[in-house]
Design a protein around this motif. Structure first.
Motif, PDB file in Angstrom:
ATOM      1  N   TRP A  33       0.768  -1.086   0.026  1.00 54.67           N
ATOM      2  CA  TRP A  33       0.810   0.238   0.143  1.00 54.67           C
ATOM      3  C   TRP A  33       0.618   1.526  -0.123  1.00 54.67           C
ATOM      4  CZ3 TRP A  33      -4.191  -0.262  -1.638  1.00 54.67           C
ATOM      5  CH2 TRP A  33      -5.468   1.112  -1.346  1.00 54.67           C
ATOM      6  N   LEU A  34       0.865   1.847  -1.170  1.00 52.73           N
ATOM      7  CA  LEU A  34       2.128   2.976  -1.125  1.00 52.73           C
ATOM      8  C   LEU A  34       1.061   4.623  -1.031  1.00 52.73           C
ATOM      9  CD1 LEU A  34       2.732   2.126  -4.396  1.00 52.73           C
ATOM     10  CD2 LEU A  34       4.268   1.507  -2.316  1.00 52.73           C
ATOM     11  N   ARG A  59      -2.051  -8.842   7.520  1.00 48.12           N
ATOM     12  CA  ARG A  59      -1.663  -7.418   7.600  1.00 48.12           C
ATOM     13  C   ARG A  59       0.112  -8.782   7.852  1.00 48.12           C
ATOM     14  NH1 ARG A  59       0.248  -4.547  10.872  1.00 48.12           N
ATOM     15  NH2 ARG A  59      -1.247  -5.116  12.056  1.00 48.12           N
ATOM     16  N   PHE A  60       1.122  -8.256   6.985  1.00 46.50           N
ATOM     17  CA  PHE A  60       2.335  -8.630   7.253  1.00 46.50           C
ATOM     18  C   PHE A  60       3.107  -7.640   7.961  1.00 46.50           C
ATOM     19  CE2 PHE A  60       6.773  -9.485   4.681  1.00 46.50           C
ATOM     20  CZ  PHE A  60       6.651 -11.189   5.580  1.00 46.50           C
ATOM     21  N   ASP A  61       3.817  -8.678   8.654  1.00 46.94           N
ATOM     22  CA  ASP A  61       5.006  -7.949   9.395  1.00 46.94           C
ATOM     23  C   ASP A  61       6.324  -8.495   9.296  1.00 46.94           C
ATOM     24  OD1 ASP A  61       6.707  -7.402  11.597  1.00 46.94           O
ATOM     25  OD2 ASP A  61       5.503  -7.965  13.098  1.00 46.94           O
ATOM     26  N   GLU A  62       7.053  -7.582   8.258  1.00 47.74           N
ATOM     27  CA  GLU A  62       8.519  -8.003   8.044  1.00 47.74           C
ATOM     28  C   GLU A  62       9.817  -8.264   8.380  1.00 47.74           C
ATOM     29  OE1 GLU A  62       6.894  -4.049   5.426  1.00 47.74           O
ATOM     30  OE2 GLU A  62       7.255  -4.628   7.447  1.00 47.74           O
ATOM     31  N   GLN A  63       8.972  -7.879   9.901  1.00 48.61           N
ATOM     32  CA  GLN A  63      10.599  -8.458  10.918  1.00 48.61           C
ATOM     33  C   GLN A  63      10.075  -9.806  11.487  1.00 48.61           C
ATOM     34  OE1 GLN A  63      13.052  -6.609  12.002  1.00 48.61           O
ATOM     35  NE2 GLN A  63      11.896  -5.054  10.834  1.00 48.61           N
ATOM     36  N   THR A  64       8.766  -9.798  11.772  1.00 41.55           N
ATOM     37  CA  THR A  64       8.760 -11.446  11.698  1.00 41.55           C
ATOM     38  C   THR A  64       8.233 -12.694  10.854  1.00 41.55           C
ATOM     39  OG1 THR A  64       6.577 -11.365  12.811  1.00 41.55           O
ATOM     40  CG2 THR A  64       7.874 -11.297  14.535  1.00 41.55           C
ATOM     41  N   LEU A  65       8.315 -11.672   9.620  1.00 45.64           N
ATOM     42  CA  LEU A  65       7.699 -12.630   8.609  1.00 45.64           C
ATOM     43  C   LEU A  65       6.571 -13.609   9.339  1.00 45.64           C
ATOM     44  CD1 LEU A  65      11.701 -14.299   7.159  1.00 45.64           C
ATOM     45  CD2 LEU A  65      10.401 -11.820   6.818  1.00 45.64           C
ATOM     46  N   SER A 109      -7.776  -1.929   8.384  1.00 49.74           N
ATOM     47  CA  SER A 109      -6.896  -1.499   7.499  1.00 49.74           C
ATOM     48  C   SER A 109      -5.411  -1.245   6.712  1.00 49.74           C
ATOM     49  CB  SER A 109      -7.824   0.074   7.266  1.00 49.74           C
ATOM     50  OG  SER A 109      -6.460   0.231   8.712  1.00 49.74           O
ATOM     51  N   LEU A 110      -5.298  -1.009   5.788  1.00 50.16           N
ATOM     52  CA  LEU A 110      -3.555  -1.341   5.401  1.00 50.16           C
ATOM     53  C   LEU A 110      -3.343   0.207   5.117  1.00 50.16           C
ATOM     54  CD1 LEU A 110      -3.281  -3.656   2.468  1.00 50.16           C
ATOM     55  CD2 LEU A 110      -3.022  -4.080   4.809  1.00 50.16           C
ATOM     56  N   ASP A 139       1.473  -0.273   4.230  1.00 57.75           N
ATOM     57  CA  ASP A 139       1.355  -1.951   4.846  1.00 57.75           C
ATOM     58  C   ASP A 139       1.649  -2.529   3.547  1.00 57.75           C
ATOM     59  OD1 ASP A 139       1.303  -1.355   7.255  1.00 57.75           O
ATOM     60  OD2 ASP A 139      -0.869  -1.406   7.470  1.00 57.75           O
ATOM     61  N   ILE A 140       2.000  -3.054   3.902  1.00 59.13           N
ATOM     62  CA  ILE A 140       2.206  -4.981   2.702  1.00 59.13           C
ATOM     63  C   ILE A 140       0.952  -5.858   3.236  1.00 59.13           C
ATOM     64  CG2 ILE A 140       2.856  -7.120   1.950  1.00 59.13           C
ATOM     65  CD1 ILE A 140       5.835  -5.670   2.526  1.00 59.13           C
ATOM     66  N   GLY A 141      -0.498  -6.069   2.506  1.00 60.41           N
ATOM     67  CA  GLY A 141      -1.074  -7.220   3.242  1.00 60.41           C
ATOM     68  C   GLY A 141      -1.899  -7.899   2.108  1.00 60.41           C
ATOM     69  N   ARG A 142      -2.332  -9.083   2.193  1.00 58.48           N
ATOM     70  CA  ARG A 142      -2.919  -9.650   1.308  1.00 58.48           C
ATOM     71  C   ARG A 142      -4.256  -9.367   1.630  1.00 58.48           C
ATOM     72  NH1 ARG A 142      -2.913 -14.788   0.802  1.00 58.48           N
ATOM     73  NH2 ARG A 142      -4.249 -14.958  -0.070  1.00 58.48           N
ATOM     74  N   VAL A 143      -4.840  -9.715   0.676  1.00 56.20           N
ATOM     75  CA  VAL A 143      -6.776  -9.009   0.037  1.00 56.20           C
ATOM     76  C   VAL A 143      -7.534  -9.502  -0.966  1.00 56.20           C
ATOM     77  CG1 VAL A 143      -5.780  -6.521   0.012  1.00 56.20           C
ATOM     78  CG2 VAL A 143      -6.292  -7.184  -2.050  1.00 56.20           C
TER      79      VAL A 143
END
Lengths: 420, 309
Positions: A323-324, A354-360, A368-369, A373-377
């Motif tokens: 999401w940009l 919603r994805f957490d890039e730290q913990t993968l 919301s995103l 944020d990186i998310g699955r939709v």
């Protein structure tokens, strides 16, 4: 004729990225006299005895940088072996937006870390985004190696930790290269350093010049979004009807059986035309015009694909979004999806995760995103599209999410279930 | 814990550099033809716009180029360039729209500057002509390697209804998916040569045997010096008293308004000579010699002139 490598940089400003980019431009003689003069003068004013190469990059940006918080600049350099287009993604590393933009076209990414700090949160976040976008080659530049006294053990610890992280992201050993550098001193950037005798690998520039760029896999299925129909209706070409576009994946030859999607029509390729004459074969990345055996109703936005390995035709997408936009995404949002040469109306029905890039790891069903944020939709489309999973065919698995009201690009979209 | 799988990566077969740049530019031309109602190509007769036209012809072959050309004419032209412009238009059966700065001065919409330079006066005729013709996409020959601001400009660059670039509204440009959406009155400037460098341009001109106006190659010319540049005699007010005219062997690196486009001393009569000269100038740029200064001023001029677009 030299080849072209598109690369992106990632990493915090504090890690010395500006100095490294400046050093690459300087050492490949890509700096004009007036630019260098300005840097030298500014460096002298600062009381420095040698030019501060970070000013080369930062100085170039300063005018436009005012008021732009997050953006990407493109820089060019060349050696006799290769030409380079470098997407220079500036500071503010907490934002993934830079990295997404730069990485979407990159064949290689140079990720910087400070040798004193090692692999930090931002390194892991950026590596995750680069993996998500499928950047095939990573370079970890362990910078400021001079500030740890060119210590082999420090380098080895960082290299090992990063290799483990990259491996958990799916990177195989051969696609990750770790190089000890000092951008400031020039060690191992374009010149092999005598102060790291324990390092036997290539300099950064040598690596960039020689790294094999993942070619389109030979077995990749042919994909060709129809951009434009060429119908001259001139006396010389009264009946010419060609379908123009850039090959997104695979190769095509005259005689190949193809399908036209989403309609599902089938026919054969009769000729591959270019302004320089017909071709016997054309591969991914090439702009060509296809002439087909049958007179079918095909228009801009259709997708031509090899008949025996077709993309799936669907009006519902499971996808990952980067999401940009500062405007958050809520379920039920009406958007436009641009895929290949087709733009369709769509509704984002559901935010799955919603994805957490730290913990993968991921958080299920977020409200919301937000920006970055990186998310699955799950997206419902007003008209079906022929799509591939991004992992199988990036160019036909990628799409834009556009705001129908003001036309802004809201998100980078990647089709598929294999992402978080 | 979910594991990410990196993919095979962007599906780009390694073509050689120029072939890849050509394919990208052709893709951009076709994308604009598909998405916009009234595109136009800015055409000055200079090397970058000549290259643009060459690529447009390739993109739509064997059909004619589906766009007209637009020349913003300062009135301070080199005869050879106007002759070239008209010949190219006739050869390819194109439609040429000319916006003459003189017309704007004559009816009072613009005022002649005290220094006589007309480069800064081009913006109003350009924007008026875009509005009058309802052009919604305007191709320019700008390259990101030209100047600092350009390094940040997108290939599809959204302009507001005043024709202004709003850096804050720049859209991220992802993959080769260009977003041409715009509201009524807005326009998009499109730069198919964004990823080309000056060296790429000349190498491609050599490879494709692209004809350029003769002033790009060395010739005898009566010139006088002003602000470190060799200017040619013309209606732009030169030479002034004390400016001595000399016969020199020169060529131009760029063409445009004659009042501020300088020639460089050169014996390069072929494309190959020019490429050699450009390469050599890179080497000498490291040491600031006098000849070098002149060279980089010409380069600067190149950027300033094209910055208007």
């Amino acid at each position: 004729m030299s080849s072209l490598l598109r690369l992106a940089t990632a990493g915090s400003v504090d890690d010395g990225k500006s100095t490294l980019v400046g050093r690459l431009l300087y050492d490949t003689k890509s700096v004009l006299a007036d630019q260098l003069d300005a840097v030298t003068r500014a460096s002298v004013d600062k009381g420095l005895s040698t030019p501060d190469l970070s000013l080369l990059v930062d100085g170039l940006r300063s005018e436009r940088e005012q008021g732009i918080t997050i953006d990407v600049a493109y820089r060019y350099f060349a050696t006799p072996k290769r030409s380079f287009v470098l997407a220079d993604t500036p500071g503010h590393v907490q934002y993934t937006r830079n990295t997404v933009t730069g990485a979407s076209t990159a064949q290689l990414a140079v990720l910087l870390v400070d040798a004193r700090k090692g692999v930090i949160e931002q390194t892991r976040r950026h590596a995750a985004v680069l993996a998500l976008l499928g950047v095939p080659q990573l370079v970890l530049a362990v910078n400021k190696i001079d500030l740890v006294d060119y210590d082999e053990a420090t380098f080895a610890v960082i290299a090992k930790e990063f290799a483990t992280h990259a491996e958990s992201l799916g990177y195989r050993t051969g696609s990750v290269t770790t190089i000890p550098v000092s951008a400031l001193q020039g060690d191992n950037v374009a010149t092999k350093s005598g102060r790291t005798p324990w390092y036997t690998g290539p300099t950064l520039l040598e690596h960039l010049e020689n790294v094999p760029v993942a070619p389109d896999p030979h077995e990749a299925a042919f994909r060709f979004p129809v951009q434009y129909v060429i119908r001259p209706r001139t006396p010389e070409y009264p009946d010419y009807r060609g379908y123009a576009g850039q090959i997104a994946a695979g190769t095509v030859r005259p005689g190949d059986e193809i399908a036209v999607l989403p309609q599902g029509l089938r026919t054969r390729v009769e000729r591959i035309d270019t302004a320089d004459g017909p071709l016997d074969e054309a591969g991914a990345g090439t702009s060509v015009t296809l002439l087909l055996a049958d007179d079918l109703d095909i228009s801009r936005g259709d997708l031509i694909a090899t008949a025996d390995r077709q993309p799936r035709v669907t009006d519902e997408l499971a996808a990952t979004l980067c999401w940009l936009s500062a405007k958050p995404l809520k379920p039920g949002a009406r958007v436009l999806v641009k895929h290949g040469a087709r733009t369709v109306q769509a509704i984002v029905e559901e935010l799955t995760a919603r994805f957490d890039e730290q913990t993968l790891s991921s958080v299920d069903s977020p409200d919301s995103l937000a920006l970055n944020d990186i998310g699955r939709v799950r997206i419902r489309l007003a008209e079906p599209l022929g799509v591939d999973d991004y992992t199988d065919s990036p160019r036909t698995g990628a799409f834009l999410v556009i705001d129908p009201k003001d036309g802004d690009t809201l998100a980078a979209g990647l089709v598929g279930d294999r992402f978080p | 814990m979910t594991t990410l799988e990196p993919t095979a990566g962007p599906a780009i077969v390694q073509q050689d550099n120029l072939a890849a740049l050509e394919s990208e530019a052709i893709h951009i031309f076709r994308e604009v033809a598909g998405e916009f109602d009234r595109p136009v190509i800015l055409f000055s007769g200079g090397k970058d716009s000549t290259l643009l036209l060459h690529l447009a012809i390739k993109a739509f072959w064997p059909a004619p180029v589906p766009f007209p050309l637009l020349h913003v004419d300062t009135g301070h032209n080199f005869d050879e360039v106007i002759e070239f412009r008209d010949r190219v238009v006739e050869k390819h059966n194109l439609r040429l729209v000319v916006a003459k700065v003189q017309d704007w001065i004559d009816d009072g919409r613009l005022e002649e500057r005290a220094d006589g330079m007309r480069n800064p006066l081009q913006t109003t005729p350009l924007l008026d002509t875009i509005a009058d013709n309802k052009f919604d996409a305007v191709f320019g020959g700008g390259r990101r390697d030209e100047e600092r601001a350009r390094a940040k400009e997108r290939i599809f660059s959204l302009r507001n209804s005043f024709g202004q670039w709003e850096p804050r509204r720049q859209r991220p440009e992802l993959w080769n998916l260009y977003n041409g959406r715009h509201r009524p009155g807005e326009q998009v400037r499109v730069f198919p040569l964004s990823n080309w460098t000056e060296a790429d341009v000349w190498n491609y001109i050599a490879r494709e045997n692209v004809e350029l106006p003769s002033i790009y190659y060395a010739h005898q010319r009566a010139v006088y010096q002003r602000d470190g540049m060799w200017l040619t005699e013309g209606p732009w007010g030169g030479p002034r008293a004390g400016e001595e005219v000399q016969d020199l062997t020169v060529r131009y690196r760029t063409v445009g308004d004659g009042s501020c486009t300088g020639a460089i001393e050169s014996t390069a009569t072929t494309v190959g000579d020019v490429i050699a000269e450009v390469s050599a100038s890179r080497l000498t740029e490291r040491g600031a010699t006098r000849a070098d200064d002149r060279m980089s001023e010409a380069a600067m001029e190149d950027r300033k002139r094209e910055g208007y677009f």
